[in-house]
Design a protein around this motif. Structure first.
Motif, PDB file in Angstrom:
ATOM      1  N   VAL A  58       0.842  -1.200   0.000  1.00  0.00           N
ATOM      2  CA  VAL A  58       0.000   0.000   0.000  1.00  0.00           C
ATOM      3  C   VAL A  58       0.879   1.254   0.000  1.00  0.00           C
ATOM      4  CG1 VAL A  58      -1.835   1.238   1.206  1.00  0.00           C
ATOM      5  CG2 VAL A  58      -1.755  -1.270   1.271  1.00  0.00           C
ATOM      6  N   PRO A  59       0.691   2.175  -0.960  1.00  0.00           N
ATOM      7  CA  PRO A  59       1.504   3.400  -0.996  1.00  0.00           C
ATOM      8  C   PRO A  59       1.126   4.368   0.117  1.00  0.00           C
ATOM      9  CG  PRO A  59      -0.161   3.459  -2.718  1.00  0.00           C
ATOM     10  CD  PRO A  59      -0.241   2.095  -2.095  1.00  0.00           C
ATOM     11  N   VAL A  60       2.030   5.304   0.401  1.00  0.00           N
ATOM     12  CA  VAL A  60       1.846   6.204   1.536  1.00  0.00           C
ATOM     13  C   VAL A  60       0.597   7.068   1.407  1.00  0.00           C
ATOM     14  CG1 VAL A  60       3.347   8.019   0.568  1.00  0.00           C
ATOM     15  CG2 VAL A  60       3.021   7.840   3.061  1.00  0.00           C
ATOM     16  N   GLN A  80       7.190   8.472  -0.430  1.00  0.00           N
ATOM     17  CA  GLN A  80       7.511   7.050  -0.517  1.00  0.00           C
ATOM     18  C   GLN A  80       9.014   6.920  -0.735  1.00  0.00           C
ATOM     19  OE1 GLN A  80       4.671   4.736  -0.451  1.00  0.00           O
ATOM     20  NE2 GLN A  80       6.308   3.351   0.185  1.00  0.00           N
ATOM     21  N   VAL A  81       9.749   6.610   0.323  1.00  0.00           N
ATOM     22  CA  VAL A  81      11.210   6.498   0.211  1.00  0.00           C
ATOM     23  C   VAL A  81      11.599   5.131  -0.332  1.00  0.00           C
ATOM     24  CG1 VAL A  81      13.405   6.730   1.435  1.00  0.00           C
ATOM     25  CG2 VAL A  81      11.427   8.070   2.165  1.00  0.00           C
ATOM     26  N   PHE A  82      11.035   4.076   0.250  1.00  0.00           N
ATOM     27  CA  PHE A  82      11.205   2.706  -0.227  1.00  0.00           C
ATOM     28  C   PHE A  82       9.850   2.015  -0.162  1.00  0.00           C
ATOM     29  CE2 PHE A  82      15.066   3.590   2.446  1.00  0.00           C
ATOM     30  CZ  PHE A  82      15.939   3.841   1.399  1.00  0.00           C
ATOM     31  N   THR A 116       7.169   5.108   8.518  1.00  0.00           N
ATOM     32  CA  THR A 116       6.503   3.809   8.557  1.00  0.00           C
ATOM     33  C   THR A 116       7.504   2.755   8.109  1.00  0.00           C
ATOM     34  OG1 THR A 116       5.629   4.019   6.298  1.00  0.00           O
ATOM     35  CG2 THR A 116       4.256   4.845   8.097  1.00  0.00           C
ATOM     36  N   HIS A 117       7.534   1.628   8.827  1.00  0.00           N
ATOM     37  CA  HIS A 117       8.654   0.695   8.662  1.00  0.00           C
ATOM     38  C   HIS A 117       8.188  -0.713   9.004  1.00  0.00           C
ATOM     39  CE1 HIS A 117      12.779  -0.870   9.123  1.00  0.00           C
ATOM     40  NE2 HIS A 117      13.250   0.309   8.763  1.00  0.00           N
ATOM     41  N   GLY A 118       8.749  -1.685   8.340  1.00  0.00           N
ATOM     42  CA  GLY A 118       8.503  -3.068   8.721  1.00  0.00           C
ATOM     43  C   GLY A 118       9.076  -3.352  10.094  1.00  0.00           C
ATOM     44  N   THR A 119       8.442  -4.239  10.837  1.00  0.00           N
ATOM     45  CA  THR A 119       8.821  -4.434  12.240  1.00  0.00           C
ATOM     46  C   THR A 119      10.087  -5.272  12.425  1.00  0.00           C
ATOM     47  OG1 THR A 119       7.332  -6.338  12.430  1.00  0.00           O
ATOM     48  CG2 THR A 119       6.448  -4.175  13.052  1.00  0.00           C
TER      49      THR A 119
END
Length: 356
Positions: A58-60, A80-82, A116-119
């Protein structure tokens, strides 16, 4: 005459209301959300899929649009950085993200930054930014344990809380923060302690505070050096040296350590048992590798609150090794990589591990 006066009065009141509304709108803090992917941007095939899904879908802009309440607490814009799952985060990704955050916090029209980042590696990125971005503006990392498509999704509230914290003046000067499951934790301390459940992130020394319905409640402050008080600066870092982690266990061998050295590692984090203990079968190899200039750093893989004492278990002074203090192996890797960009001296490295 009376009607004209009444009309002028009404127009004046209307003008004051319009101006007042504009002032209120202008006073709302400005928060930038930098999206990097992860579960918070994930999607499952069904609402019952809380653990089976595709991350980084899902995009920002969609994340922001899905929480209209954000407009009540801040002026929010996204980048959207990555768009990756965080287990694939590289050193180059860290440096790219760090430079973007550093550029944003220098802008007068940015009051706070949310990432926002993966855990899986969120704690590593949080600690890296805590070390290298010099600012007192709030930088808040956030993720979710369940995708937004799940009936028990936690990302929506986590992101709302993160923006609320990033927009708060009372969050300034506290270093990089991680806001999940209603808790505010220090990016230096916090780690992912459990998977599949929403209360995954904990600090062995306790949370800094909580955020409830957009209001922060603080209980303690970070004791270690960070952000504005750091000697490191992302603007002076373009690459990070190779630092690897070798896991200690019963029946451990020196295979991993030698392989990492052969591949050019500048430092090896020994993720030891207990107090960073090292198997007697491994000690000679670590002595040899240190003699070749590779830094040996003893950490502990104890899940919550592993604390490595210098010259306990091993004669660190004699072997010229470094201990990681209370940092877990993955955080020790981050600090070692940052520190090695500045010094190769083991005594300086030990000082850095005590202070950060």
């Amino acid at each position: 005459m009376f009607k004209k006066d009444l009309r002028r009065w009404l127009l004046a009141m209307l003008s004051m209301l319009v101006v007042g509304s504009a002032v209120v709108a202008a006073e709302k803090p400005n928060v930038v959300i930098l999206a990097t992917g992860g579960t918070i941007a994930g999607a499952g095939a069904d609402a019952t899929n809380s653990a089976t899904y595709q991350a980084a879908k899902v995009p920002v802009d969609k994340l922001i649009a899905g929480i209209p309440q954000l407009k009540t607490i801040a002026e929010v814009r996204g980048e959207q950085v990555f768009q990756i799952a965080s287990e694939s985060f590289t050193n180059d990704n860290l440096v790219t993200l760090g430079k973007r955050v550093a550029a944003l916090v220098k802008q007068g029209d940015v009051d706070g930054v949310v990432i926002t980042h993966g855990t899986d590696t969120l704690e590593e990125t949080a600690y890296f930014l805590n070390l290298v971005v010099r600012t007192d503006k709030p930088i808040v990392l956030v993720g979710s344990m369940r995708p937004g498509t799940a009936m028990s999704a936690d990302g929506m509230l986590n992101l709302y809380n993160a923006v609320s914290v990033a927009a708060s003046k009372d969050a300034r000067g506290k270093g990089v923060l991680v806001t999940m499951n209603d808790e505010i934790n220090s990016g230096r301390d916090v780690s992912k302690m459990v998977n599949l459940r929403t209360e995954a992130f904990k600090s062995p020394w306790g949370a800094l505070g909580m955020v409830v319905e957009g209001k922060n409640y603080w209980f303690r402050l970070p004791a270690k050096r960070h952000t504005n008080n750091s000697e490191f600066d992302i603007e002076k870092i373009d690459t990070l040296p190779s630092v690897e982690i070798a896991y200690g266990s019963g029946n451990a061998s020196d295979t991993a350590y030698r392989a990492f050295a052969a591949k050019g590692a500048k430092a090896i984090i020994h993720a030891g048992t207990g107090n960073g203990s090292v198997s007697s079968a491994v000690v000679p190899s670590l002595q040899e590798l240190r003699g070749k200039g590779i830094q040996i750093i003893r950490s502990s893989h104890v899940n919550a609150g592993g604390f490595v004492l210098r010259n306990a278990e091993q004669p660190d002074d004699k072997y010229d090794w470094v201990v990681a203090h209370d940092l877990n192996p993955q955080k020790a890797r981050i600090l070692a990589a940052v520190a090695l960009s500045k010094t190769q001296d083991s005594k300086e490295l030990q000082r850095i591990f005590w202070e950060y």
